[in-house]
Design a protein around this motif. Sequence first.
Motif, PDB file in Angstrom:
ATOM      1  N   UNK A   5      14.849   4.569 -16.416  1.00 28.18           N
ATOM      2  CA  UNK A   5      15.637   5.812 -16.762  1.00 28.18           C
ATOM      3  C   UNK A   5      15.248   7.106 -17.007  1.00 28.18           C
ATOM      4  N   UNK A   6      13.980   7.053 -16.767  1.00 22.34           N
ATOM      5  CA  UNK A   6      13.111   8.479 -17.332  1.00 22.34           C
ATOM      6  C   UNK A   6      12.731   8.937 -15.694  1.00 22.34           C
ATOM      7  N   UNK A   7      12.490  10.661 -16.074  1.00 16.46           N
ATOM      8  CA  UNK A   7      12.374  11.789 -15.248  1.00 16.46           C
ATOM      9  C   UNK A   7      10.900  11.250 -14.464  1.00 16.46           C
ATOM     10  N   UNK A   8      10.704  11.280 -13.474  1.00 12.19           N
ATOM     11  CA  UNK A   8       9.219  10.825 -12.508  1.00 12.19           C
ATOM     12  C   UNK A   8       8.664  12.168 -12.756  1.00 12.19           C
ATOM     13  N   UNK A   9       7.171  11.934 -13.157  1.00  9.50           N
ATOM     14  CA  UNK A   9       6.366  12.273 -13.813  1.00  9.50           C
ATOM     15  C   UNK A   9       5.737  13.494 -13.037  1.00  9.50           C
ATOM     16  N   UNK A  17      10.441   2.966  -5.762  1.00  5.89           N
ATOM     17  CA  UNK A  17      10.866   1.341  -6.353  1.00  5.89           C
ATOM     18  C   UNK A  17      12.027   0.500  -5.570  1.00  5.89           C
ATOM     19  N   UNK A  18      12.143   0.770  -4.334  1.00  3.83           N
ATOM     20  CA  UNK A  18      12.746  -0.105  -3.676  1.00  3.83           C
ATOM     21  C   UNK A  18      11.640  -0.084  -2.683  1.00  3.83           C
ATOM     22  N   UNK A  19      10.737   0.368  -2.049  1.00  4.04           N
ATOM     23  CA  UNK A  19       9.409  -0.242  -1.405  1.00  4.04           C
ATOM     24  C   UNK A  19       9.130  -1.530  -2.437  1.00  4.04           C
ATOM     25  N   UNK A  20       9.053  -0.927  -3.555  1.00  2.00           N
ATOM     26  CA  UNK A  20       8.145  -1.996  -4.380  1.00  2.00           C
ATOM     27  C   UNK A  20       9.181  -3.081  -4.729  1.00  2.00           C
ATOM     28  N   UNK A  21      10.798  -3.419  -4.826  1.00  4.39           N
ATOM     29  CA  UNK A  21      11.435  -3.639  -5.571  1.00  4.39           C
ATOM     30  C   UNK A  21      11.302  -4.671  -6.505  1.00  4.39           C
ATOM     31  N   UNK A  22      11.598  -2.929  -7.275  1.00  2.34           N
ATOM     32  CA  UNK A  22      11.479  -2.209  -8.502  1.00  2.34           C
ATOM     33  C   UNK A  22      12.344  -1.906  -8.823  1.00  2.34           C
ATOM     34  N   UNK A  23      13.118  -2.106 -10.362  1.00  2.00           N
ATOM     35  CA  UNK A  23      14.581  -1.079 -10.499  1.00  2.00           C
ATOM     36  C   UNK A  23      14.006   0.559 -10.840  1.00  2.00           C
ATOM     37  N   UNK A  66       4.637   8.064   0.932  1.00  2.18           N
ATOM     38  CA  UNK A  66       5.575   8.405  -0.058  1.00  2.18           C
ATOM     39  C   UNK A  66       5.043  10.030  -0.351  1.00  2.18           C
ATOM     40  N   UNK A  67       6.080  10.867  -0.365  1.00  2.30           N
ATOM     41  CA  UNK A  67       6.193  12.257  -0.375  1.00  2.30           C
ATOM     42  C   UNK A  67       6.415  12.800  -1.931  1.00  2.30           C
ATOM     43  N   UNK A 126       1.185  -1.575  -0.408  1.00  2.00           N
ATOM     44  CA  UNK A 126      -0.089   0.280   0.357  1.00  2.00           C
ATOM     45  C   UNK A 126       0.938   1.194  -0.356  1.00  2.00           C
ATOM     46  N   UNK A 127       0.223   1.689  -1.204  1.00  2.00           N
ATOM     47  CA  UNK A 127       1.100   3.855  -0.678  1.00  2.00           C
ATOM     48  C   UNK A 127      -0.225   4.615  -0.813  1.00  2.00           C
ATOM     49  N   UNK A 128       0.930   4.964   0.792  1.00  2.00           N
ATOM     50  CA  UNK A 128      -0.438   6.180   1.062  1.00  2.00           C
ATOM     51  C   UNK A 128       0.544   7.261   0.515  1.00  2.00           C
ATOM     52  N   UNK A 129      -0.223   8.696   0.167  1.00  2.00           N
ATOM     53  CA  UNK A 129       0.108   9.818  -0.444  1.00  2.00           C
ATOM     54  C   UNK A 129      -0.318  10.544   0.135  1.00  2.00           C
ATOM     55  N   UNK A 130      -0.457  11.939   0.818  1.00  2.00           N
ATOM     56  CA  UNK A 130      -0.813  12.354   1.521  1.00  2.00           C
ATOM     57  C   UNK A 130      -0.454  14.170   1.534  1.00  2.00           C
ATOM     58  N   UNK A 131      -1.665  14.652   0.606  1.00  2.00           N
ATOM     59  CA  UNK A 131      -1.441  16.367   0.180  1.00  2.00           C
ATOM     60  C   UNK A 131      -1.912  17.013   1.722  1.00  2.00           C
ATOM     61  N   UNK A 132      -1.341  18.313   1.015  1.00  2.00           N
ATOM     62  CA  UNK A 132      -1.550  19.306   1.329  1.00  2.00           C
ATOM     63  C   UNK A 132      -3.336  19.667   1.589  1.00  2.00           C
TER      64      UNK A 132
END
Length: 210
Positions: free
Chosen positions: A160-164, A151-157, A141-142, A53-59
């Motif tokens: 090689x692209x900018x984060x959207x 990626x570390x949390x999900x175990x994925x590489x 996630x912030x 579970x990825x939790x992303x809290x916004x303002x």
Amino acid sequence: MWIQAFDAKFGAKAEPFTRTQWDQLLAEYGAITDVPALAFWQDLIVAYPEAKIVLMERDIDRWYKSFDEAVTKMMWGKWGNLLADFEGSFVGPLRNVHMRWAKDWMRVHSADEMRGAAKERYKEHYVSVRRVVPRERLLEYTLGSGWEPLCTFLGKPVPDVEFPNINETASMQEKVSIIARRGLWTVVRRGLTWFLPVFLAFSLWKLLYS
């Protein structure tokens, strides 16, 4: 099938979906977010104990502005509901699912009620997730953190692209616009399907008998 899920969880019998039923509904997807899945997060973490579970809290004030513009106004707006009433293959079912989410999970029945309850339900949701989800399955996630923690949390590489980076309000409004255009085109196409034969028959009658 989302309506069936709402009936199962919030109906009189209160018998939430099993994993078999969730598999039928979500078979094509590796991840889910937002409405309507939001209403079933506790059922889903039980049905899929291997899921993370990825939790992303916004303002909260920025989130509320985006939510009001893209969700509340569209859901309760006169023109959006009129289109949903006429277009029953896509826009109508989408509206119906969102209305069930609003009434069953948000516990609201109007735009004013939704605006009054939105921030409190937002806070309640984050408190509940933090209380219920085991720490090893949860990433808070912030925004702006990039790929690495995700990626570390999900175990994925790391790609090689900018984060959207998108404007959420503009993105949501664009999605709403796409839904509206699709619905309008369906209504127009069906109208033409009915109107053209009538017009051609009338024109033929005029040629033969005028």
